[in-house]
Design an enzyme around this catalytic site. Sequence first.
Site, PDB file in Angstrom:
ATOM      1  N   LYS A 268       0.894  -1.336  -0.050  1.00  0.00           N
ATOM      2  CA  LYS A 268       0.058  -0.045   0.098  1.00  0.00           C
ATOM      3  C   LYS A 268       0.731   1.107  -0.044  1.00  0.00           C
ATOM      4  O   LYS A 268       1.462   1.563   0.931  1.00  0.00           O
ATOM      5  CB  LYS A 268      -0.918  -0.088   1.226  1.00  0.00           C
ATOM      6  CG  LYS A 268      -1.674   1.248   1.454  1.00  0.00           C
ATOM      7  CD  LYS A 268      -2.700   1.252   2.815  1.00  0.00           C
ATOM      8  CE  LYS A 268      -3.432   2.685   2.964  1.00  0.00           C
ATOM      9  NZ  LYS A 268      -4.232   2.687   3.947  1.00  0.00           N
ATOM     10  N   ASP A 273      -2.795  10.191   3.253  1.00  0.00           N
ATOM     11  CA  ASP A 273      -4.242   9.724   3.392  1.00  0.00           C
ATOM     12  C   ASP A 273      -4.921  10.881   4.259  1.00  0.00           C
ATOM     13  O   ASP A 273      -4.879  10.848   5.585  1.00  0.00           O
ATOM     14  CB  ASP A 273      -4.116   8.439   4.145  1.00  0.00           C
ATOM     15  CG  ASP A 273      -5.752   8.040   4.323  1.00  0.00           C
ATOM     16  OD1 ASP A 273      -6.496   8.624   3.818  1.00  0.00           O
ATOM     17  OD2 ASP A 273      -5.846   6.954   4.935  1.00  0.00           O
ATOM     18  N   LYS A 280     -10.538  12.732   7.494  1.00  0.00           N
ATOM     19  CA  LYS A 280     -10.177  12.558   8.600  1.00  0.00           C
ATOM     20  C   LYS A 280     -10.225  13.820   9.677  1.00  0.00           C
ATOM     21  O   LYS A 280     -10.001  14.835   9.052  1.00  0.00           O
ATOM     22  CB  LYS A 280      -8.769  12.096   8.787  1.00  0.00           C
ATOM     23  CG  LYS A 280      -8.499  10.593   8.080  1.00  0.00           C
ATOM     24  CD  LYS A 280      -7.001  10.120   8.238  1.00  0.00           C
ATOM     25  CE  LYS A 280      -6.764   8.951   7.493  1.00  0.00           C
ATOM     26  NZ  LYS A 280      -7.622   7.945   8.478  1.00  0.00           N
ATOM     27  N   ASP A 350     -12.501   7.115   3.057  1.00  0.00           N
ATOM     28  CA  ASP A 350     -11.126   6.729   3.869  1.00  0.00           C
ATOM     29  C   ASP A 350     -10.895   5.367   4.108  1.00  0.00           C
ATOM     30  O   ASP A 350      -9.706   4.979   4.520  1.00  0.00           O
ATOM     31  CB  ASP A 350     -11.413   7.294   5.492  1.00  0.00           C
ATOM     32  CG  ASP A 350     -10.345   7.729   6.088  1.00  0.00           C
ATOM     33  OD1 ASP A 350      -8.993   7.430   5.558  1.00  0.00           O
ATOM     34  OD2 ASP A 350     -10.196   7.757   7.569  1.00  0.00           O
ATOM     35  N   GLU A 352      -9.549   3.667   1.736  1.00  0.00           N
ATOM     36  CA  GLU A 352      -8.936   3.692   0.328  1.00  0.00           C
ATOM     37  C   GLU A 352      -7.855   2.581   0.171  1.00  0.00           C
ATOM     38  O   GLU A 352      -7.682   2.274  -0.944  1.00  0.00           O
ATOM     39  CB  GLU A 352      -8.444   5.082   0.065  1.00  0.00           C
ATOM     40  CG  GLU A 352      -6.824   5.395   0.539  1.00  0.00           C
ATOM     41  CD  GLU A 352      -6.776   5.197   2.106  1.00  0.00           C
ATOM     42  OE1 GLU A 352      -7.765   5.398   2.832  1.00  0.00           O
ATOM     43  OE2 GLU A 352      -5.697   5.007   2.545  1.00  0.00           O
ATOM     44  N   ARG A 354      -7.615  -0.569   0.970  1.00  0.00           N
ATOM     45  CA  ARG A 354      -8.051  -1.892   0.392  1.00  0.00           C
ATOM     46  C   ARG A 354      -8.325  -1.790  -1.171  1.00  0.00           C
ATOM     47  O   ARG A 354      -8.212  -2.819  -1.736  1.00  0.00           O
ATOM     48  CB  ARG A 354      -9.276  -2.428   1.057  1.00  0.00           C
ATOM     49  CG  ARG A 354     -10.607  -1.599   1.155  1.00  0.00           C
ATOM     50  CD  ARG A 354     -11.413  -1.730   2.401  1.00  0.00           C
ATOM     51  NE  ARG A 354     -10.830  -1.121   3.780  1.00  0.00           N
ATOM     52  CZ  ARG A 354     -11.433  -1.327   4.987  1.00  0.00           C
ATOM     53  NH1 ARG A 354     -12.787  -2.108   4.912  1.00  0.00           N
ATOM     54  NH2 ARG A 354     -10.987  -0.760   5.843  1.00  0.00           N
TER      55      ARG A 354
END
Length: 502
Positions: A268, A273, A280, A350, A352, A354
Amino acid sequence: MTDVTLSSKNPTAVKAEALVVATAQTSDGVAVVSDQLPTDLLTQLESLAPQLGVTGARDEVRKIPAGPKLAAEILVLTGLGERAEDGTFAIETLRRAAGAATRELAGIKTAALALPASDDAEITAVTEGALLGAYAFNQYRSAGKSTAKESGKDPVGAIEILTPLHKNAKAKVAAERAEILAAAVHAARDLVNTAPNELYPATFADAAKAAAKDVRHVRVTVLDDKQLASGGYGGLTAVGQGSSRGPRLVKVAYTPAKPNGKVALVGKGITFDSGGISIKPAAGMEAMKSDMAGAAAVLSTVVAAAKLNLPVAVTGYLCLAENMPGGNAQRPADVITIYGGKTVEILNTDAEGRVVMADGLASAIEDGHDVVLDIATLTGAQMVALGTRTSAVMGTDAVRDEVKAAADASGELFWPMPLPDELKTNIKSKVADVANSGPRWGGMLNAGLFLQTFVGDHPWAHLDIAGPAFNEGGAHGYTPYGGTGVGVRTLLGFLEGRAKVS
Ligand code: BES
Ligand code: MN
Ligand code: ZN
């Protein structure tokens, strides 16, 4: 990186700025673990231990003037704790004590380590620990690399590891392997620590090319945002579309002449993020520059495998995107199509990781590998379950156990987690094949089950390193503040295991 040599010099005579010796806790106080220091010095140190604040406990490091009996200038005492019942110290204990000591040697030019190093395993542990502890990330300090400031010092320049086996061929191989491994861990830490305005998908792809340059049998190929969109990589495309910096899929392939099998490593690589539209909270968001630690571990591992000439083929898949809430960002309720055709309903932007990993996993499976491992800072739930120092491993039973064994041998903390069939209802979508998010409970397992959708029953393991990838607390053992490089040692150990079985 710190220079390392093996030598058989006597610790008393070695002319280094610092001499490092181990201490241990015994039933009646402190013991200095050395049979080569003069007995009167040992007696003096042991009797003055209380005044010096030396207990021999693990992670305790004390520096004192070396005194007239030693050629070194300072003496560094690093604690090993209590001996095991058989009178030895655990390998990981040695690794940590060596690292805790070198961490305290920042700013010093030369050091000699007189730690237990009388077989390959001990030499490996001391060399690895010492090099892993000798790390600093000073790139952003305006005063330059070497400042007098406590926080900006360079790592110790050169270390000599004192061992009776200094000329032994196996010991030399062990030390060289430790150097390659530590360089790989340092490189992964550097990528994690790099600010996200500088490290984004395109520059990460450049870093991959630079890392693989001049490394034999390694080839890097990059798919850019346009190629990803036209190639059907709907996960990377969807997550990356909210950022002005487009996504990339980087393949780093190491193909030795006669490989014993073929392994895929999928990482990943969310370079930042923000959560996207499901944004977030502000507090702590800065730590999300570390959301590419899985991809960093994969890149470092493939390069290290090549440098070690391991007879196993490895392809790294770096799933790189920046998760931002720009005007073109994906929305909750969007339905996207992952590489290979499965559809995903985005319920939470959020979740994201996976989604980009699904593209990487589907692509790795299509390319044909004996086994697929993936590694990701995937869920906050990982930290709820296991804390910030233990990573999780899930997957098909045999591969999961193989990863756990590799982790144990490498000194990284991993713990097996289940993927219960009955939780699959958690990621059911009312409109698409699968939903990208579900109820809070079992969040780490829900994410694992989501990934499993794209792997089927192929031999596979999923490593969730959300907590251990980034140390927000104080440094400890050989682990610095910030990027830890977790995963590299386990993945490399796994590959070494695979390389042996033909
Ligand atoms: N990158 C995070 C997971 C994470 C959190 C890693 C904290 C390291 C530290 C991931 O993309 C995420 O946001 N996961 C969500 C999933 C949820 C929305 C289903 C989470 O864990 O809260
Ligand atoms: Mn997220
Ligand atoms: Zn994330």
